[in-house]
Structure formats: structure tokens, C-alpha cells
Design a protein around this motif. Structure first.
Motif, PDB file in Angstrom:
ATOM      1  N   GLN A 184      -6.399  10.324  16.561  1.00 18.81           N
ATOM      2  CA  GLN A 184      -6.252   8.959  17.053  1.00 18.81           C
ATOM      3  C   GLN A 184      -7.539   8.466  17.713  1.00 18.81           C
ATOM      4  O   GLN A 184      -7.954   7.321  17.513  1.00 18.81           O
ATOM      5  CB  GLN A 184      -5.087   8.882  18.031  1.00 18.81           C
ATOM      6  N   LEU A 185      -8.178   9.339  18.494  1.00 18.64           N
ATOM      7  CA  LEU A 185      -9.431   8.983  19.156  1.00 18.64           C
ATOM      8  C   LEU A 185     -10.516   8.672  18.128  1.00 18.64           C
ATOM      9  O   LEU A 185     -11.168   7.622  18.190  1.00 18.64           O
ATOM     10  CB  LEU A 185      -9.879  10.131  20.069  1.00 18.64           C
ATOM     11  N   CYS A 186     -10.707   9.592  17.187  1.00 21.47           N
ATOM     12  CA  CYS A 186     -11.726   9.388  16.160  1.00 21.47           C
ATOM     13  C   CYS A 186     -11.387   8.194  15.271  1.00 21.47           C
ATOM     14  O   CYS A 186     -12.277   7.417  14.897  1.00 21.47           O
ATOM     15  CB  CYS A 186     -11.866  10.646  15.302  1.00 21.47           C
ATOM     16  N   GLY A 187     -10.107   8.063  14.941  1.00 22.89           N
ATOM     17  CA  GLY A 187      -9.699   6.985  14.050  1.00 22.89           C
ATOM     18  C   GLY A 187      -9.972   5.611  14.630  1.00 22.89           C
ATOM     19  O   GLY A 187     -10.479   4.719  13.933  1.00 22.89           O
ATOM     20  N   GLN A 188      -9.665   5.414  15.906  1.00 24.03           N
ATOM     21  CA  GLN A 188      -9.917   4.110  16.530  1.00 24.03           C
ATOM     22  C   GLN A 188     -11.412   3.824  16.610  1.00 24.03           C
ATOM     23  O   GLN A 188     -11.850   2.691  16.407  1.00 24.03           O
ATOM     24  CB  GLN A 188      -9.283   4.077  17.924  1.00 24.03           C
ATOM     25  N   TRP A 189     -12.194   4.850  16.895  1.00 23.01           N
ATOM     26  CA  TRP A 189     -13.649   4.685  16.971  1.00 23.01           C
ATOM     27  C   TRP A 189     -14.218   4.311  15.603  1.00 23.01           C
ATOM     28  O   TRP A 189     -15.039   3.402  15.472  1.00 23.01           O
ATOM     29  CB  TRP A 189     -14.260   5.985  17.490  1.00 23.01           C
ATOM     30  N   GLU A 190     -13.773   5.012  14.572  1.00 21.19           N
ATOM     31  CA  GLU A 190     -14.262   4.742  13.224  1.00 21.19           C
ATOM     32  C   GLU A 190     -13.880   3.341  12.753  1.00 21.19           C
ATOM     33  O   GLU A 190     -14.707   2.617  12.186  1.00 21.19           O
ATOM     34  CB  GLU A 190     -13.718   5.793  12.246  1.00 21.19           C
ATOM     35  N   GLN A 191     -12.623   2.966  12.954  1.00 20.56           N
ATOM     36  CA  GLN A 191     -12.167   1.656  12.480  1.00 20.56           C
ATOM     37  C   GLN A 191     -12.921   0.530  13.156  1.00 20.56           C
ATOM     38  O   GLN A 191     -13.217  -0.494  12.528  1.00 20.56           O
ATOM     39  CB  GLN A 191     -10.661   1.519  12.708  1.00 20.56           C
ATOM     40  N   LEU A 192     -13.254   0.691  14.416  1.00 22.80           N
ATOM     41  CA  LEU A 192     -14.029  -0.331  15.103  1.00 22.80           C
ATOM     42  C   LEU A 192     -15.439  -0.403  14.526  1.00 22.80           C
ATOM     43  O   LEU A 192     -15.945  -1.499  14.245  1.00 22.80           O
ATOM     44  CB  LEU A 192     -14.088  -0.028  16.604  1.00 22.80           C
ATOM     45  N   ALA A 193     -16.076   0.739  14.321  1.00 20.27           N
ATOM     46  CA  ALA A 193     -17.438   0.754  13.777  1.00 20.27           C
ATOM     47  C   ALA A 193     -17.491   0.112  12.394  1.00 20.27           C
ATOM     48  O   ALA A 193     -18.471  -0.568  12.041  1.00 20.27           O
ATOM     49  CB  ALA A 193     -17.957   2.186  13.707  1.00 20.27           C
ATOM     50  N   LEU A 194     -16.433   0.277  11.610  1.00 23.86           N
ATOM     51  CA  LEU A 194     -16.412  -0.279  10.258  1.00 23.86           C
ATOM     52  C   LEU A 194     -16.425  -1.806  10.249  1.00 23.86           C
ATOM     53  O   LEU A 194     -16.719  -2.418   9.220  1.00 23.86           O
ATOM     54  CB  LEU A 194     -15.191   0.232   9.500  1.00 23.86           C
ATOM     55  N   LYS A 195     -16.141  -2.421  11.377  1.00 23.06           N
ATOM     56  CA  LYS A 195     -16.181  -3.883  11.451  1.00 23.06           C
ATOM     57  C   LYS A 195     -17.602  -4.421  11.258  1.00 23.06           C
ATOM     58  O   LYS A 195     -17.774  -5.611  10.982  1.00 23.06           O
ATOM     59  CB  LYS A 195     -15.612  -4.367  12.787  1.00 23.06           C
ATOM     60  N   ALA A 196     -18.612  -3.566  11.379  1.00 18.73           N
ATOM     61  CA  ALA A 196     -19.990  -3.996  11.113  1.00 18.73           C
ATOM     62  C   ALA A 196     -20.135  -4.474   9.677  1.00 18.73           C
ATOM     63  O   ALA A 196     -20.992  -5.308   9.371  1.00 18.73           O
ATOM     64  CB  ALA A 196     -20.973  -2.867  11.403  1.00 18.73           C
ATOM     65  N   THR A 197     -19.289  -3.959   8.777  1.00 22.11           N
ATOM     66  CA  THR A 197     -19.380  -4.392   7.376  1.00 22.11           C
ATOM     67  C   THR A 197     -19.013  -5.862   7.222  1.00 22.11           C
ATOM     68  O   THR A 197     -19.418  -6.510   6.262  1.00 22.11           O
ATOM     69  CB  THR A 197     -18.464  -3.536   6.475  1.00 22.11           C
ATOM     70  N   LYS A 198     -18.231  -6.414   8.156  1.00 17.13           N
ATOM     71  CA  LYS A 198     -17.876  -7.839   8.106  1.00 17.13           C
ATOM     72  C   LYS A 198     -19.114  -8.714   8.213  1.00 17.13           C
ATOM     73  O   LYS A 198     -19.123  -9.857   7.761  1.00 17.13           O
ATOM     74  CB  LYS A 198     -16.919  -8.181   9.243  1.00 17.13           C
ATOM     75  N   TYR A 199     -20.172  -8.171   8.829  1.00 22.51           N
ATOM     76  CA  TYR A 199     -21.416  -8.920   9.015  1.00 22.51           C
ATOM     77  C   TYR A 199     -22.490  -8.492   8.026  1.00 22.51           C
ATOM     78  O   TYR A 199     -23.670  -8.775   8.214  1.00 22.51           O
ATOM     79  CB  TYR A 199     -21.901  -8.744  10.456  1.00 22.51           C
ATOM     80  N   GLY A 200     -22.070  -7.778   6.971  1.00 18.37           N
ATOM     81  CA  GLY A 200     -22.992  -7.387   5.916  1.00 18.37           C
ATOM     82  C   GLY A 200     -23.805  -6.141   6.204  1.00 18.37           C
ATOM     83  O   GLY A 200     -24.791  -5.880   5.517  1.00 18.37           O
ATOM     84  N   VAL A 201     -23.400  -5.363   7.207  1.00 16.96           N
ATOM     85  CA  VAL A 201     -24.136  -4.151   7.565  1.00 16.96           C
ATOM     86  C   VAL A 201     -23.402  -2.920   7.031  1.00 16.96           C
ATOM     87  O   VAL A 201     -22.277  -2.644   7.468  1.00 16.96           O
ATOM     88  CB  VAL A 201     -24.306  -4.039   9.091  1.00 16.96           C
ATOM     89  N   PRO A 202     -23.987  -2.173   6.113  1.00 17.34           N
ATOM     90  CA  PRO A 202     -23.362  -0.946   5.631  1.00 17.34           C
ATOM     91  C   PRO A 202     -23.177   0.053   6.776  1.00 17.34           C
ATOM     92  O   PRO A 202     -23.973   0.095   7.717  1.00 17.34           O
ATOM     93  CB  PRO A 202     -24.361  -0.409   4.597  1.00 17.34           C
TER      94      PRO A 202
END
Length: 331
Positions: free
Chosen positions: A142-160
Motif C-alpha cells: 500500500q505504501l509503495c503503491g500510493q507513492w508510485e501512483q502519485l509519481a505516475l501523474k507526471a505523465t499527465k504533463y508529458g514527462v515519462p
């Protein structure tokens, strides 16, 4: 190249900074590293710039790479409810600051590398786990999953985004090995429980080397029009290490572990041999649970996590065996 690092002064961030600076100096390449910090008076190397979170909020700087490592150590203290909240907040708040910076930046980073851990997979015993494996739900996941899902939001701004799920990092300066050196040197070292739990580890040198490899692979990729083609670079492995997002910007995951995980028994004996000390003691499982509570799962329940995506991408481990990793260090 300009790199922004959250958690830059930590066990991994400082080693990465030293490693990539040495590499770029040897190649006569320009490199500028900035550490993101809450305390501008924090001691740091002269060739590294410091920027506070408040300064980042209004900064017009641009960075080619963002390396997101900030987060309190998951094994540093017992998992009370308060500690669990601290562990999550120490990861979420810095990541939110980085996302806010990325969102308003006129020149976006070319890549965000964001930390995570093999705890994402949960407890799965001796089952081989690669980047495409599923998970079992527990607190670490759960800890890792929430951290990862938040970081993936960078893709919304075109950042791989490249997520790096790190195993037990081996180096005397810190981490698990740093904590074990004193008792083992005193001849008080021993296996945990029955010693058959699998430990997925990586030398700190290989952790640094792998992250540099991921960054350079991505930045070196060119499309037909001579521009960076992220679809052909990030995640360009034969193994499926892509992550699902709601947009077209790519995201991938890499397991940062050695290809040769070991049992706790083997780790104990190898460490004792390296230090020339006996390893007669055993901490029984019930005592570990009594001492550490829920956190004892990190010591009792193993994971066989393999770096399939790194191997497929062509990364060559400098220290693929535990014996090699230890022999490179001073005891």
C-alpha cells in the motif's frame, strides 16, 4: 545535463550524485546536480547546488532529469499508526512538490525517475517475481503503491516516468548492512527465523549504475526525426515492464535487485565469512514478532524479486553475487 534530486543527501542520493559526477568528469561531459531540501543550511558538497521546497515553488529553473528519492526509512522504527502516516507523508509531500513544479514548468523534464521498493509485490514466499508480476496486499504494498501512483501523474504533463523498485541495498555506510556490522563484528550475528526466507538485494554500486543506465538509455534514444522518442527508449526491453497510465506518455518499472537473491541463512554465513566472525546465533520468529511487531515481516517473509527488465535492456551487473558485493567493501 541538469538533474534535480529529492533525497539527494541520503544513503542512495549521495551515492548516485558521486557516481554520476565521476562518470561525467571522466567523459568530459557537463553535469549540474541540484538537491531539493527542507533545510538550506544542510551540509553538502561544494559542487552541488541546494534548493528548498519553498524556492522550488517559484523557481524558473529547468531540469532534464528529476530523481525522486525522498522518504523516511521503512525499517527505521516499529510500524505504529503514527509511524505509518509518517512513512507515507515523507514520500507523498515531496512528490507532490515535484509534480507542482513539473506542471508549471515551461520546459518539462525529459524523464522522472521515482523511487519505490520491492515491498510493492507483498509477501509471496519463494515465487519468482518480475516487473510484470502481480502483488499481494499488505502495508508495504500500500505504501509503495500510493507513492508510485502519485509519481505516475507526471505523465499527465508529458514527462515519462521510470519507477525503480529497490531491494535490500548492500553497503557498509548504511542500510541493512550498516546496521548489522557492529553485532556481526562482535560475533553476535546470526540468522533470522529458519533462515530460509529469500533476500532480494543489490549492491549500492549496482543501484547507482542501474539508475545511471536507465537515465542514459532514455536520453540517448532518438526517433527518425532526430528528436527524443520516448516510446522507443524508456522501457525498450523484451520483457513487459510498462505501467498503465491514462495517457500516451510512457511509464515503466525496473526491479533494482541482483539477479542472484539469497536465503537469509546464506546471507548470514557469507557476511560472517567476510568479517571472519562466527554466526552461531539465531533470532526465532516469535521473538522477532515480539520485538518488531508488524514490521517483522521485512525480516521473516522473503521475496524472490528478479531484475528482468534491466537484464533484457542490457545492463551488466558489476557485483552480481553477494560475495562480490562484500569483497568490494572494507570490513
Amino acid at each position: 545535463m541538469n538533474i534535480l534530486i529529492s533525497g539527494g543527501s541520503g544513503f542512495l542520493g549521495s551515492a548516485f550524485s558521486n557516481g554520476i559526477m565521476a562518470r561525467y568528469r571522466a567523459q568530459n561531459k557537463a553535469l549540474h546536480i541540484t538537491w531539493l531540501t527542507r533545510d538550506s543550511s544542510q551540509a553538502h558538497p561544494n559542487d552541488i547546488e541546494m534548493i528548498t521546497y519553498d524556492e522550488l515553488a517559484s523557481s524558473d529553473k529547468s531540469f532534464e532529469v528529476v530523481l525522486n528519492l525522498a522518504g523516511a526509512g521503512i525499517a527505521d522504527s516499529r510500524w505504529s499508526d503514527e509511524r505509518k502516516e509518517q512513512l507515507l507523508a515523507s514520500r507523498i509531500k515531496p512528490t507532490e512538490s515535484l509534480l507542482a513544479f513539473i506542471k508549471r514548468s515551461s520546459v518539462k523534464p525529459k524523464l522522472m525517475v521515482s523511487g519505490s521498493a520491492i515491498g510493492w509485490y507483498g509477501v509471496q514466499g519463494d515465487k519468482p517475481l518480475t516487473e510484470s508480476s502481480d502483488f499481494e496486499t499488505d502495508f508495504a504494498h500500500q505504501l509503495c503503491g500510493q507513492w508510485e501512483q502519485l509519481a505516475l501523474k507526471a505523465t499527465k504533463y508529458g514527462v515519462p516516468v521510470a519507477i525503480v523498485r529497490t531491494g535490500v541495498v548492500i553497503h557498509p555506510e548504511g542500510g541493512m548492512l550498516g546496521k548489522l556490522l557492529t553485532p556481526f563484528k562482535l560475533g553476535l550475528g546470526g540468522q533470522l527465523g529458519d533462515g530460509q526466507q529469500i533476500m532480494s538485494w543489490v549492491s549500492r554500486d549496482d543501484w547507482v549504475g542501474a539508475v545511471i543506465f536507465i537515465i542514459e538509455q532514455h536520453l540517448a534514444g532518438k526517433g527518425a526525426d532526430n528528436s527524443v522518442d520516448t516510446r522507443k527508449t524508456i522501457g525498450a526491453t523484451t520483457h513487459d515492464n510498462t505501467l498503465h497510465t491514462t495517457n500516451d506518455t510512457p511509464a515503466v518499472v525496473y526491479n533494482l535487485t541482483s539477479p542472484n537473491p539469497v536465503t537469509n541463512h546464506t546471507f548470514t554465513k557469507t557476511l560472517g565469512t567476510w568479517l571472519h566472525r562466527p554466526t552461531f546465533f539465531t533470532l526465532p520468529e516469535f521473538l522477532l514478532k515480539l520485538m518488531f511487531g508488524e514490521m517483522s515481516t521485512l525480516l521473516i517473509d522473503g521475496q524472490r524479486v528478479l531484475p528482468q527488465a534491466l537484464l533484457d535492456a542490457g545492463y551488466e551487473f558489476q557485483q552480481p553475487t553477494l560475495k562480490q558485493a562484500l569483497e568490494q567493501q572494507k570490513s
